[in-house]
Write an enzyme that holds these catalytic residues in place. Structure first.
Site, PDB file in Angstrom:
ATOM      1  N   HIS A 183       7.841  41.458  22.128  1.00 38.37           N
ATOM      2  CA  HIS A 183       8.382  40.493  21.095  1.00 38.37           C
ATOM      3  C   HIS A 183       9.707  40.237  21.683  1.00 38.37           C
ATOM      4  O   HIS A 183      10.607  39.367  21.193  1.00 38.37           O
ATOM      5  CB  HIS A 183       8.138  41.309  19.807  1.00 38.37           C
ATOM      6  CG  HIS A 183       8.497  39.699  18.461  1.00 38.37           C
ATOM      7  ND1 HIS A 183       9.779  40.023  18.038  1.00 38.37           N
ATOM      8  CD2 HIS A 183       7.498  39.179  18.139  1.00 38.37           C
ATOM      9  CE1 HIS A 183       9.553  38.920  17.208  1.00 38.37           C
ATOM     10  NE2 HIS A 183       8.669  38.164  16.935  1.00 38.37           N
ATOM     11  N   ASP A 190      20.298  34.609  37.563  1.00 39.60           N
ATOM     12  CA  ASP A 190      21.136  34.718  38.462  1.00 39.60           C
ATOM     13  C   ASP A 190      22.047  35.880  37.931  1.00 39.60           C
ATOM     14  O   ASP A 190      23.166  36.387  38.916  1.00 39.60           O
ATOM     15  CB  ASP A 190      22.128  33.559  39.701  1.00 39.60           C
ATOM     16  CG  ASP A 190      21.690  32.563  39.639  1.00 39.60           C
ATOM     17  OD1 ASP A 190      20.244  33.066  41.146  1.00 39.60           O
ATOM     18  OD2 ASP A 190      22.013  31.267  39.720  1.00 39.60           O
ATOM     19  N   LYS A 425      16.749  35.380  13.084  1.00 41.43           N
ATOM     20  CA  LYS A 425      16.633  36.905  13.226  1.00 41.43           C
ATOM     21  C   LYS A 425      18.455  36.858  13.751  1.00 41.43           C
ATOM     22  O   LYS A 425      18.658  36.965  14.610  1.00 41.43           O
ATOM     23  CB  LYS A 425      15.696  37.583  14.122  1.00 41.43           C
ATOM     24  CG  LYS A 425      14.286  36.756  13.829  1.00 41.43           C
ATOM     25  CD  LYS A 425      14.112  37.300  14.950  1.00 41.43           C
ATOM     26  CE  LYS A 425      12.092  36.442  15.251  1.00 41.43           C
ATOM     27  NZ  LYS A 425      11.805  35.631  14.171  1.00 41.43           N
ATOM     28  N   ASP A 430      30.556  42.957   7.463  1.00 38.04           N
ATOM     29  CA  ASP A 430      31.729  42.953   7.284  1.00 38.04           C
ATOM     30  C   ASP A 430      32.800  41.971   7.208  1.00 38.04           C
ATOM     31  O   ASP A 430      33.786  41.878   8.355  1.00 38.04           O
ATOM     32  CB  ASP A 430      32.471  44.288   7.322  1.00 38.04           C
ATOM     33  CG  ASP A 430      32.043  45.567   6.819  1.00 38.04           C
ATOM     34  OD1 ASP A 430      30.979  45.072   5.700  1.00 38.04           O
ATOM     35  OD2 ASP A 430      31.452  47.059   7.606  1.00 38.04           O
TER      36      ASP A 430
END
Length: 527
Positions: A183, A190, A425, A430
């Site tokens: 996935h 380069d 995703k 924090d």
């Protein structure tokens, strides 16, 4: 008693024809097993010295010296910008292009990028293209075989199907292997600059379609993270699941590359795509990078990636992305903001999120609503955990499906008739650390597919994720709630008015019935 010839020289007798048919099917499927990869050339990512000698390397060298050990990060939110960045990265490469994807469509954007890779190879760039075989249509077989015959291009298929048409037959004989997919998504030039994130290669990921368009996120990364991405590509390229196309595909027709040229010219001259391709001539982030005008976020960045042996169910648990993230991130102490299009926390994840919320950590999740998701089956795995998550103090937001305007924004005549679905995703911890990659929060990503992504220590980028929940989510998503009787309901802001839904918003009874039915089946581990 009837007789049935199974293969020449063998005659089997059965009282019932169906038994002969079963044996015939088993005999055919027995030939679906695939031998180990063979006749593979040895290659590796360009060395740091070679990378520094390229045009890209020379351009970024002064900034890398100012930020030792740090990676330059540029978020690619706009779909057209994300596509144009890939095109310009291919055009700017001088030594190597290492390209790795789960899905590659045979459409406008897929054709243009393949043509760009071919043109890079024509000018002497070494191109290595690694594609998951489940994510490519059989219609691309001849093109990929022809590209693989180019002296500067090598194409490999990850975990390939022996039967090409229809591929799904392979699952009948080899499900345990073929159910595991690569996935990963990366585009590296380069060993200096790479694009990593959630987008595959296809029109729906780049706003070039009037159908479903995905709201997604990639990052352009310059420096150490790109070097790591090139090295990680080498691991997959040399893995036991990576097969040269010549071992899997038939020899392509001699004029197949010329056919690719003609197809690329045709899509560029198509009136529906003219405005889209014209926008590619505008200044892109890669061109700004080459001009020294791109403002980058410099941050400590770590590439996390599954061992490719995971595809063969032989990876050590310590090498899994989920384990790496647990060790690197530690335990959130204040807040966890999670964006995942396919959110299936299962029992363990539900316990983790509710335990965090119980300790006072603000846990916020943005996923697709039933009306916005492109995979309703996966939504069932989330829906069965929704009440428990809400009862445990987790805040849930579900993106509404809204008319896509990206194509109209770029001038396409056919825009506006489709809709958008979440595909990004990412998560922030924090307000300090951000992950961007291919990992969905579901059992399939955790246990079956290989995944990759970048963990970025950047309060600036983390604040952007927070802004999604504080400003964008109330406008674009349903807030999910529980009433006093423990029933789920949805709230959506429409201007100054709050609209309440007591059923999955804008869904049919048949769709809701299907979600309920699949939610009670023991298939959560497959989702």
């Amino acid at each position: 008693m009837r007789q049935y010839t199974i293969f020449p020289g063998a005659v089997v007798s059965y009282k019932r024809p169906i038994l002969a048919l079963i044996l015939l099917s088993a005999t055919m499927l027995a030939g679906c097993a695939i031998p180990p990869p063979a006749n593979r050339t040895q290659s590796a990512a360009v060395t740091p010295k070679q990378a520094r000698a390229t045009h890209l390397g020379r351009v970024v060298a002064p900034e890398l010296e100012k930020h030792p050990g740090l990676t330059g990060i540029d978020p690619l939110v706009d779909p057209l910008d994300a596509f144009a960045a890939r095109m310009d990265l291919a055009r700017s490469a001088q030594r190597s292009l290492d390209v790795q994807y789960y899905i590659w469509r045979d459409d406008l954007t897929g054709t243009l990028l393949l043509e760009e890779l071919r043109e890079a190879a024509d000018r002497g760039v070494r191109v290595r293209l690694l594609l998951d075989d489940n994510g490519i249509p059989s219609d691309l077989d001849d093109t990929l075989a022809a590209l693989g015959a180019h002296p500067n291009i090598e194409v490999r298929l990850f975990n390939p199907f022996k039967i090409r048409r229809p591929k799904f037959i392979g699952f009948l004989a080899d499900f345990s292997r073929l159910n595991r997919r690569m996935h990963n998504k990366s585009f590296t030039a380069d060993a200096v600059a790479t694009i990593v994130g959630g987008r595959n290669i296809g029109d729906e990921y780049f706003g070039a379609t009037d159908g479903m368009v995905f709201a997604d996120l990639d990052v352009l990364a310059v420096g150490p993270a790109a070097t790591d991405a090139a090295s990680d590509f080498d691991r997959y390229w040399a893995s036991a699941s990576s097969y040269p196309v010549g071992q899997i595909l038939a020899t392509a027709p001699r004029d197949q590359l010329e056919a690719l040229d003609r197809k690329a010219l045709a899509v560029q001259s198509d009136p529906a795509a003219t405005a889209y391709t014209a926008a590619l001539r505008e200044t892109t982030d890669v061109r700004r990078l080459l001009q020294g005008a791109l403002k980058l976020e410099w941050a400590r960045t770590r590439l996390v990636s599954d061992d490719p042996a995971k595809a063969l169910n032989s990876a050590s648990p310590d090498t899994l992305v989920t384990r790496q993230l647990q060790e690197i991130l530690g335990v959130p102490t204040r807040e966890l903001d999670l964006v995942s299009p396919y959110f299936v926390p299962a029992e363990a994840g539900t316990h983790y999120f509710t335990e965090l919320a119980g300790r006072g950590v603000a846990v916020r999740v943005l996923t697709n609503s039933l009306e916005a998701t492109d995979i309703a089956l996966v939504h069932s795995g989330y829906a069965r955990r929704r009440v428990e998550l809400l009862s445990g103090g987790v805040e849930l937001f579900e993106l509404a499906r809204f008319p896509d305007t990206s194509a109209r924004h770029h001038g396409a005549d056919n825009a506006g008739s489709g809709g958008s679905s979440l595909h990004a995703k990412t998560f922030a911890v924090d307000a300090e650390r951000v992950f961007v990659g291919s990992l969905n929060f579901d059992p399939r990503s955790a246990n079956l597919n290989t995944e990759m992504g970048l963990l970025i220590e950047s309060p600036g980028l983390a604040s952007r994720i927070e802004a999604v929940f504080h400003s964008l989510a109330p406008q674009l998503a349903y807030r999910v709630n529980l009433d006093q009787d423990g029933n789920v309901y949805w709230i959506r802001r429409n201007g100054d008015v709050l609209v309440r839904y007591d059923r999955e918003p804008n869904s049919t009874w048949a769709a809701r019935l299907g979600i309920w039915f699949f939610s009670i089946l023991p298939i959560e581990w497959l989702l």
